[in-house]
Design a protein around this motif. Structure first.
Motif, PDB file in Angstrom:
ATOM      1  N   UNK A  40       0.818  -1.223   0.000  1.00 40.48           N
ATOM      2  CA  UNK A  40       0.000   0.000   0.000  1.00 40.48           C
ATOM      3  C   UNK A  40       0.842   1.260   0.000  1.00 40.48           C
ATOM      4  N   UNK A  41       2.062   1.190   0.538  1.00 40.03           N
ATOM      5  CA  UNK A  41       2.909   2.380   0.624  1.00 40.03           C
ATOM      6  C   UNK A  41       3.707   2.677  -0.625  1.00 40.03           C
ATOM      7  N   UNK A  42       3.551   1.876  -1.673  1.00 38.82           N
ATOM      8  CA  UNK A  42       4.296   2.123  -2.908  1.00 38.82           C
ATOM      9  C   UNK A  42       3.777   3.367  -3.624  1.00 38.82           C
ATOM     10  N   UNK A  43       4.623   3.952  -4.427  1.00 39.43           N
ATOM     11  CA  UNK A  43       4.207   5.087  -5.253  1.00 39.43           C
ATOM     12  C   UNK A  43       3.239   4.620  -6.333  1.00 39.43           C
ATOM     13  N   UNK A  44       2.230   5.428  -6.589  1.00 37.15           N
ATOM     14  CA  UNK A  44       1.298   5.137  -7.659  1.00 37.15           C
ATOM     15  C   UNK A  44       0.112   4.290  -7.281  1.00 37.15           C
ATOM     16  N   UNK A  45       0.007   3.866  -5.998  1.00 37.87           N
ATOM     17  CA  UNK A  45      -1.144   3.078  -5.560  1.00 37.87           C
ATOM     18  C   UNK A  45      -2.305   4.022  -5.263  1.00 37.87           C
ATOM     19  N   UNK A  46      -3.468   3.770  -5.871  1.00 40.12           N
ATOM     20  CA  UNK A  46      -4.616   4.661  -5.675  1.00 40.12           C
ATOM     21  C   UNK A  46      -5.148   4.563  -4.251  1.00 40.12           C
ATOM     22  N   UNK A  47      -5.937   5.569  -3.851  1.00 40.41           N
ATOM     23  CA  UNK A  47      -6.388   5.691  -2.460  1.00 40.41           C
ATOM     24  C   UNK A  47      -7.260   4.515  -2.024  1.00 40.41           C
ATOM     25  N   UNK A  48      -8.160   4.045  -2.896  1.00 40.26           N
ATOM     26  CA  UNK A  48      -9.058   2.950  -2.529  1.00 40.26           C
ATOM     27  C   UNK A  48      -8.268   1.660  -2.320  1.00 40.26           C
ATOM     28  N   UNK A  49      -7.352   1.368  -3.226  1.00 38.40           N
ATOM     29  CA  UNK A  49      -6.526   0.166  -3.090  1.00 38.40           C
ATOM     30  C   UNK A  49      -5.675   0.224  -1.826  1.00 38.40           C
ATOM     31  N   UNK A 129      -0.351 -14.128  -3.296  1.00 39.49           N
ATOM     32  CA  UNK A 129      -1.636 -14.803  -3.487  1.00 39.49           C
ATOM     33  C   UNK A 129      -2.772 -13.992  -2.871  1.00 39.49           C
ATOM     34  N   UNK A 130      -2.540 -13.396  -1.705  1.00 41.07           N
ATOM     35  CA  UNK A 130      -3.570 -12.597  -1.052  1.00 41.07           C
ATOM     36  C   UNK A 130      -3.896 -11.348  -1.857  1.00 41.07           C
ATOM     37  N   UNK A 131      -2.878 -10.719  -2.426  1.00 45.12           N
ATOM     38  CA  UNK A 131      -3.111  -9.550  -3.278  1.00 45.12           C
ATOM     39  C   UNK A 131      -3.967  -9.927  -4.478  1.00 45.12           C
ATOM     40  N   UNK A 132      -3.719 -11.093  -5.051  1.00 45.31           N
ATOM     41  CA  UNK A 132      -4.512 -11.532  -6.196  1.00 45.31           C
ATOM     42  C   UNK A 132      -5.974 -11.756  -5.825  1.00 45.31           C
ATOM     43  N   UNK A 133      -6.211 -12.220  -4.589  1.00 42.90           N
ATOM     44  CA  UNK A 133      -7.596 -12.397  -4.132  1.00 42.90           C
ATOM     45  C   UNK A 133      -8.323 -11.058  -4.114  1.00 42.90           C
ATOM     46  N   UNK A 134      -7.677 -10.034  -3.576  1.00 40.51           N
ATOM     47  CA  UNK A 134      -8.296  -8.702  -3.546  1.00 40.51           C
ATOM     48  C   UNK A 134      -8.460  -8.125  -4.949  1.00 40.51           C
ATOM     49  N   UNK A 135      -7.530  -8.416  -5.838  1.00 37.19           N
ATOM     50  CA  UNK A 135      -7.644  -7.911  -7.210  1.00 37.19           C
ATOM     51  C   UNK A 135      -8.745  -8.629  -7.972  1.00 37.19           C
ATOM     52  N   UNK A 136      -8.881  -9.931  -7.765  1.00 33.83           N
ATOM     53  CA  UNK A 136      -9.924 -10.689  -8.453  1.00 33.83           C
ATOM     54  C   UNK A 136     -11.320 -10.243  -8.036  1.00 33.83           C
ATOM     55  N   UNK A 309     -14.273 -10.401   2.753  1.00 36.48           N
ATOM     56  CA  UNK A 309     -13.034 -11.116   2.444  1.00 36.48           C
ATOM     57  C   UNK A 309     -12.174 -11.286   3.684  1.00 36.48           C
ATOM     58  N   UNK A 310     -12.063 -10.202   4.472  1.00 36.31           N
ATOM     59  CA  UNK A 310     -11.268 -10.252   5.701  1.00 36.31           C
ATOM     60  C   UNK A 310     -11.806 -11.290   6.674  1.00 36.31           C
ATOM     61  N   UNK A 311     -13.117 -11.291   6.846  1.00 38.32           N
ATOM     62  CA  UNK A 311     -13.715 -12.223   7.803  1.00 38.32           C
ATOM     63  C   UNK A 311     -13.436 -13.677   7.421  1.00 38.32           C
ATOM     64  N   UNK A 312     -13.659 -14.002   6.157  1.00 38.15           N
ATOM     65  CA  UNK A 312     -13.414 -15.380   5.728  1.00 38.15           C
ATOM     66  C   UNK A 312     -11.922 -15.720   5.769  1.00 38.15           C
ATOM     67  N   UNK A 313     -11.089 -14.738   5.450  1.00 35.83           N
ATOM     68  CA  UNK A 313      -9.645 -14.973   5.505  1.00 35.83           C
ATOM     69  C   UNK A 313      -9.188 -15.202   6.937  1.00 35.83           C
TER      70      UNK A 313
END
Length: 436
Positions: A40-49, A129-136, A309-313
């Protein structure tokens, strides 16, 4: 004493496998989710993500820290108690309590360091893998790349090492204090957790049905209440035993064994209470929320999807982690009883009677853990249901509770009986002689 700790680990590495596995899994969970902070702290990551990633890392990071401490504490407590004779021999040879503490803490830190190092690779893959879950699910933009940086590494190593050192210090402190008065800090933590949990679940009624944070107070309240019950586990077990009308040789012997080993079984009971409470409360409240949203015809927002997603994770992590804790603690506690099983057989007990005793003990532990875990879960579920849907006890709770208890009973009974059966393969005389 550090050299003695290293020598102890090299001489008998098998006794540290349970602690190593707990440290490995705990560090993996912490680093996996805290890598989302790096992402999340990388440059170019939008606010919602960035908000989605930070929320996931913050929520599960807190659960992970609590789980790591309880997992390592339960395995280390069993380890130290099994080494009571060895520690006493060292004291008779001139070692001071302070030296013994440094040795045991040194062992725990070395094992935790190895576990955290081994967890780095799996945590990196898990974070991706977790990032891909949120992206999917559309909660994080596809353009966001995974980052495994200093936050993940520092939190993973620091929390695992601190939890291991603290748990080891408390375990050996209890083992070296003899019959002196103790338990002041434990009582303070117990009552603090129960009081804070009660306040948290009660505060649910301050919220309205549409508040986005409605699930937080009852969920955290249920967790804190389960922690309070877990810290009271020896007394809770004794209270249950006082009210059990068990008859027959296996029943009588099981109650006698459980009374004598109530303190030793605290780690197992802690795991059962935490697993039952957190899994039942989280899954039931999420089911109530999903059914209510569907009944009202409301489209789920990004925040709703993130929370789901958080709850099930979280529940998935807890199921895996606590099951490993249970298997570790039960295996260590049961395999340590080889001499006891041998003595029972020499006194006339058949292998079937010994297994029957172990089965009754496991059943009593499961019932006790499930009972108080469900009480903690219902303390959060009922206020949430009343505010969110105007009901009291949701229908979803019955199926979820039955599933959770079935999993807990299967793991507890299966591990205990399988380990006891393995111990019974040894000749009774040989088991007594070797254990001596």
């Amino acid at each position: 004493m550090f050299m003695l700790a290293m020598r102890s680990i090299r001489h008998r590495p098998g006794r540290f496998l349970a602690t190593l596995l707990s440290a490995f899994l705990g560090a993996a969970i912490i680093m996996t989710f805290n890598s989302l902070h790096d992402t999340a702290g990388q440059d170019g990551v939008d606010a919602i993500s960035a908000e989605t990633l930070s929320t996931a890392a913050g929520v599960v990071g807190g659960y992970g820290t609590l789980l790591v401490f309880f997992a390592v504490a339960s395995t280390l407590t069993v380890n130290v108690r099994q080494r009571a004779a060895e520690l006493e021999l060292l004291r008779c040879s001139g070692a001071t309590p302070a030296q013994l503490k440094r040795m045991v803490v040194g062992e725990a830190v070395v094992v935790a360091l190895v576990g955290a190092a081994l967890a780095t690779g799996p945590a990196l893959l898990g974070g991706r893998a977790l990032l891909e879950v949120f992206q999917d699910s559309g909660q994080v933009a596809e353009s966001v790349g995974h980052s495994f940086g200093p936050i993940a590494l520092l939190t993973g190593f620091d929390i695992t090492l601190l939890a291991s050192a603290g748990a080891a210090f408390l375990a050996v402190r209890r083992a070296t204090r003899g019959n002196r008065r103790r338990g002041g800090a434990r009582r303070f933590l117990t009552y603090g957790a129960l009081l804070t949990g009660a306040v948290s679940v009660t505060s649910t009624f301050v919220f309205s049905a549409s508040d986005a944070a409605l699930m937080a107070p009852p969920a955290y309240g249920a967790i804190l209440l389960s922690v309070g019950f877990a810290l009271m586990s020896p007394r809770l077990l004794e209270g249950v035993l006082d009210r059990l009308p068990l008859n027959g040789a296996s029943g009588w012997l099981a109650v006698r064994n459980l009374r004598q080993r109530a303190g030793h079984l605290a780690g197992i009971l802690m795991s059962l209470i935490l697993f039952t409470a957190v899994a039942t409360a989280t899954l039931t409240m999420q089911a109530v929320e999903s059914d209510t949203v569907e009944a009202l015809g409301i489209t789920k927002s990004v925040d709703d999807k993130t929370l789901e997603t958080l709850n099930f994770t979280v529940v998935g992590i807890i199921v895996v982690f606590v099951c490993v804790m249970l298997v570790n603690s039960l295996y260590a506690a049961t395999s340590y009883r080889a001499r006891e099983f041998g003595q029972q057989r020499l006194a006339g007990a058949t292998p079937g009677q010994v297994l029957g005793t172990v089965a009754v003990e496991s059943l009593v532990l499961t019932v006790t853990g499930a009972l108080f875990g469900m009480l903690a879960a219902l303390a959060g579920i009922v206020p949430f249901t009343v505010v969110r849907s105007d009901g009291v006890l949701p229908g979803e709770v019955y199926g979820i509770a039955a599933t959770v208890v079935t999993v807990a009973a299967t793991v507890t009974l299966g591990t205990s009986l399988a380990t006891a059966r393995r111990m019974l393969r040894r000749p009774a005389v040989g088991a007594v002689a070797v254990a001596s």
